[in-house]
Design a protein around this motif. Structure first.
Motif, mmCIF file in Angstrom:
data_model
loop_
_atom_site.group_PDB
_atom_site.id
_atom_site.type_symbol
_atom_site.label_atom_id
_atom_site.label_comp_id
_atom_site.label_asym_id
_atom_site.label_seq_id
_atom_site.Cartn_x
_atom_site.Cartn_y
_atom_site.Cartn_z
ATOM 1 N N PRO A 1 0.833 -1.213 0.000
ATOM 2 C CA PRO A 1 0.000 0.000 0.000
ATOM 3 C C PRO A 1 0.864 1.259 0.000
ATOM 4 O O PRO A 1 2.007 1.252 0.467
ATOM 5 N N ILE A 2 0.310 2.340 -0.516
ATOM 6 C CA ILE A 2 1.004 3.625 -0.519
ATOM 7 C C ILE A 2 1.043 4.179 0.897
ATOM 8 O O ILE A 2 0.033 4.188 1.601
ATOM 9 N N LEU A 3 2.227 4.636 1.310
ATOM 10 C CA LEU A 3 2.389 5.189 2.650
ATOM 11 C C LEU A 3 2.504 6.704 2.576
ATOM 12 O O LEU A 3 3.186 7.243 1.700
ATOM 13 N N GLU A 4 1.838 7.388 3.477
ATOM 14 C CA GLU A 4 1.991 8.833 3.607
ATOM 15 C C GLU A 4 2.993 9.097 4.721
ATOM 16 O O GLU A 4 2.841 8.598 5.846
ATOM 17 N N ILE A 5 4.023 9.872 4.416
ATOM 18 C CA ILE A 5 5.130 10.079 5.347
ATOM 19 C C ILE A 5 4.868 11.310 6.207
ATOM 20 O O ILE A 5 4.846 12.440 5.709
ATOM 21 N N GLU A 6 4.686 11.081 7.498
ATOM 22 C CA GLU A 6 4.435 12.190 8.424
ATOM 23 C C GLU A 6 5.750 12.823 8.898
ATOM 24 O O GLU A 6 5.837 14.032 9.048
ATOM 25 N N ASP A 7 6.758 12.003 9.154
ATOM 26 C CA ASP A 7 8.055 12.502 9.622
ATOM 27 C C ASP A 7 9.103 12.174 8.566
ATOM 28 O O ASP A 7 9.646 11.061 8.542
ATOM 29 N N ILE A 8 9.371 13.114 7.669
ATOM 30 C CA ILE A 8 10.302 12.872 6.556
ATOM 31 C C ILE A 8 11.711 12.634 7.064
ATOM 32 O O ILE A 8 12.447 11.786 6.540
ATOM 33 N N ASP A 9 12.124 13.348 8.106
ATOM 34 C CA ASP A 9 13.473 13.179 8.636
ATOM 35 C C ASP A 9 13.669 11.770 9.183
ATOM 36 O O ASP A 9 14.695 11.122 8.909
ATOM 37 N N ALA A 10 12.705 11.271 9.932
ATOM 38 C CA ALA A 10 12.802 9.918 10.487
ATOM 39 C C ALA A 10 12.763 8.874 9.374
ATOM 40 O O ALA A 10 13.503 7.873 9.413
ATOM 41 N N TYR A 11 11.914 9.087 8.368
ATOM 42 C CA TYR A 11 11.828 8.149 7.242
ATOM 43 C C TYR A 11 13.142 8.129 6.467
ATOM 44 O O TYR A 11 13.609 7.076 6.024
ATOM 45 N N ASN A 12 13.752 9.297 6.318
ATOM 46 C CA ASN A 12 15.037 9.397 5.631
ATOM 47 C C ASN A 12 16.092 8.555 6.334
ATOM 48 O O ASN A 12 16.855 7.823 5.691
ATOM 49 N N LYS A 13 16.120 8.612 7.660
ATOM 50 C CA LYS A 13 17.135 7.867 8.416
ATOM 51 C C LYS A 13 16.835 6.375 8.446
ATOM 52 O O LYS A 13 17.737 5.552 8.331
ATOM 53 N N SER A 14 15.559 6.001 8.597
ATOM 54 C CA SER A 14 15.212 4.580 8.680
ATOM 55 C C SER A 14 15.407 3.860 7.359
ATOM 56 O O SER A 14 15.762 2.683 7.331
ATOM 57 N N GLU A 15 15.208 4.571 6.241
ATOM 58 C CA GLU A 15 15.330 3.953 4.923
ATOM 59 C C GLU A 15 16.695 4.186 4.278
ATOM 60 O O GLU A 15 16.953 3.695 3.187
ATOM 61 N N GLY A 16 17.552 4.965 4.939
ATOM 62 C CA GLY A 16 18.885 5.208 4.396
ATOM 63 C C GLY A 16 18.872 5.981 3.097
ATOM 64 O O GLY A 16 19.616 5.658 2.157
ATOM 65 N N LEU A 17 18.041 7.012 2.989
ATOM 66 C CA LEU A 17 17.898 7.767 1.737
ATOM 67 C C LEU A 17 18.998 8.806 1.544
ATOM 68 O O LEU A 17 19.128 9.374 0.461
ATOM 69 N N ALA A 18 19.775 9.091 2.595
ATOM 70 C CA ALA A 18 20.934 9.997 2.515
ATOM 71 C C ALA A 18 20.543 11.419 2.120
ATOM 72 O O ALA A 18 21.301 12.111 1.449
ATOM 73 N N LEU A 19 19.347 11.862 2.524
ATOM 74 C CA LEU A 19 18.959 13.255 2.290
ATOM 75 C C LEU A 19 19.619 14.135 3.341
ATOM 76 O O LEU A 19 19.664 13.779 4.525
ATOM 77 N N ASN A 20 20.136 15.287 2.920
ATOM 78 C CA ASN A 20 20.740 16.194 3.882
ATOM 79 C C ASN A 20 19.655 17.082 4.519
ATOM 80 O O ASN A 20 18.509 17.094 4.057
ATOM 81 N N PRO A 21 19.979 17.825 5.580
ATOM 82 C CA PRO A 21 18.952 18.636 6.280
ATOM 83 C C PRO A 21 18.247 19.631 5.360
ATOM 84 O O PRO A 21 17.040 19.873 5.515
ATOM 85 N N GLU A 22 18.984 20.219 4.404
ATOM 86 C CA GLU A 22 18.366 21.177 3.481
ATOM 87 C C GLU A 22 17.313 20.495 2.604
ATOM 88 O O GLU A 22 16.249 21.070 2.323
ATOM 89 N N GLU A 23 17.593 19.262 2.194
ATOM 90 C CA GLU A 23 16.647 18.532 1.354
ATOM 91 C C GLU A 23 15.414 18.108 2.144
ATOM 92 O O GLU A 23 14.293 18.136 1.630
ATOM 93 N N VAL A 24 15.617 17.708 3.399
ATOM 94 C CA VAL A 24 14.480 17.366 4.257
ATOM 95 C C VAL A 24 13.599 18.587 4.469
ATOM 96 O O VAL A 24 12.360 18.511 4.396
ATOM 97 N N ALA A 25 14.224 19.745 4.701
ATOM 98 C CA ALA A 25 13.458 20.987 4.884
ATOM 99 C C ALA A 25 12.701 21.343 3.613
ATOM 100 O O ALA A 25 11.540 21.789 3.667
ATOM 101 N N TYR A 26 13.318 21.127 2.460
ATOM 102 C CA TYR A 26 12.655 21.406 1.188
ATOM 103 C C TYR A 26 11.405 20.541 1.026
ATOM 104 O O TYR A 26 10.342 21.033 0.615
ATOM 105 N N LEU A 27 11.514 19.261 1.349
ATOM 106 C CA LEU A 27 10.377 18.358 1.207
ATOM 107 C C LEU A 27 9.270 18.697 2.200
ATOM 108 O O LEU A 27 8.082 18.606 1.870
ATOM 109 N N ASN A 28 9.654 19.094 3.411
ATOM 110 C CA ASN A 28 8.632 19.518 4.391
ATOM 111 C C ASN A 28 7.889 20.755 3.899
ATOM 112 O O ASN A 28 6.649 20.848 4.006
ATOM 113 N N ASN A 29 8.620 21.697 3.330
ATOM 114 C CA ASN A 29 7.989 22.898 2.779
ATOM 115 C C ASN A 29 7.097 22.561 1.581
ATOM 116 O O ASN A 29 6.038 23.165 1.391
#
Length: 326
Positions: free
Chosen positions: A61-89
């Protein structure tokens, strides 16, 4: 998935005029307790039946990500803080949560092949937006000094002017015909392709498909071209292959997460050569650079291998561009 071995085998049967064969796979019987194989490219089956080609997987099923920073770390996506902030915005701007596939797709934009979000990104220095991007600066060199360049930054390969050559070939290509000499103006193709992380995880197949990618791009350049010879460059941490290398003992060897440097150098070299040979393009030269350094408690090294496949080939000048020249 269908293996490259199967693709080649089936194509041979088609060229022989044998119809009805869609897949041939190589099978090697081994004991049940056999474990000396690479699970990245091989798999064990209890029996040899047609069922092994049947895949029954229910889409997740499609998942909606509530905490992008936590998802980034758990899945090893290697997004930097600026990219996480961009996605939140971005999620705030859209008025909804981003899905797992959207976040994952964004993480892959910074792939092993390109850095377009950096190369084509807007440069702001001291608060002032610059008039050009890094990629435009790179292109500016060939625009300012085109010299013998016929095509660059239009395909995934570049062409430069070559000599006028004489070809001994059939008079027509669509039927059996007599051979004759034909003269034409040629172009030389040059290409480089990186396949870093895939080669780190599975050196043989990672380097093989890196070499295959540059072969594909040179064959597809313009309206078509011919690959001739390949090269490969590898940059790894110290191989520690020999004992009499004091510089390799300056740092303690790490616990490798994927493959050891020596395994990478051996398997990757075999993989790049193997794919090139299947297309009639020999790997004729290359280079190796190893690097490790420790300073002020910080350890640096090519722990993730850099694998760069390159090559040269040729084509016809009037076929060097996608649009036929008049």
């Amino acid at each position: 998935m269908v293996t490259p071995w199967s693709t080649n085998a089936v194509e041979i049967t088609q060229n022989m005029g044998i119809e009805g064969i869609v897949r041939i796979e190589e099978f090697q019987p081994v004991p049940a307790d056999f474990n000396d194989f690479d699970p990245m490219i091989s798999q064990k089956f209890s029996t040899l039946t047609q069922d092994m080609y049947t895949v029954n997987i229910t889409p997740e099923p499609i998942l909606e990500i509530e905490d992008i920073d936590a998802y980034n770390k758990s899945e090893g996506l290697a997004l930097n803080p600026e990219e996480v902030a961009y996605l939140n915005n971005l999620a705030t701007k859209l008025g909804r949560l981003l899905t797992d596939s959207e976040v994952f797709a964004f993480s892959q934009a910074n792939s092993e092949h390109c850095r377009h979000k950096i190369f084509n990104g807007t440069f702001i220095i001291d608060g002032e937006e610059q008039p050009t991007s890094l990629f435009k600066l790179i292109k500016k060199t060939s625009e300012t000094n085109p010299n013998e360049i016929v095509s660059a930054y239009k395909d995934n390969v570049a062409f430069i002017k070559g000599p006028r050559v004489t070809q001994f070939a059939p008079k027509s290509a669509d039927k059996p015909d007599f051979y004759e000499e034909k003269s034409f103006d040629s172009v030389l193709s040059v290409k480089a392709e990186t396949h870093n992380f895939p080669t780190t995880v599975e050196p043989f197949s990672g380097a093989a498909t890196g070499s295959g990618g540059e072969i594909r791009d040179r064959m597809a350049g313009g309206q078509g071209a011919i690959p001739l010879a390949g090269t490969a460059v590898y940059m790894t941490a110290y191989s520690r292959l020999l004992q009499d290398r004091p510089w390799e003992k300056a740092m303690a060897e790490r616990q490798w997460l994927y493959q050891t440097p020596v395994d990478i150098l051996i398997k990757a070299s075999n993989g790049a050569s193997d794919f090139g040979n299947k297309f009639g393009q020999p790997l004729i030269t290359g280079s190796v650079l190893t690097f490790e350094h420790e300073e002020e408690g910080r350890k640096l090294g090519y722990d993730k291998v850099i694998m760069q496949a390159g090559g040269v080939g040729y084509g016809k000048l009037d076929q060097a561009k996608n649009i036929p020249q008049k």
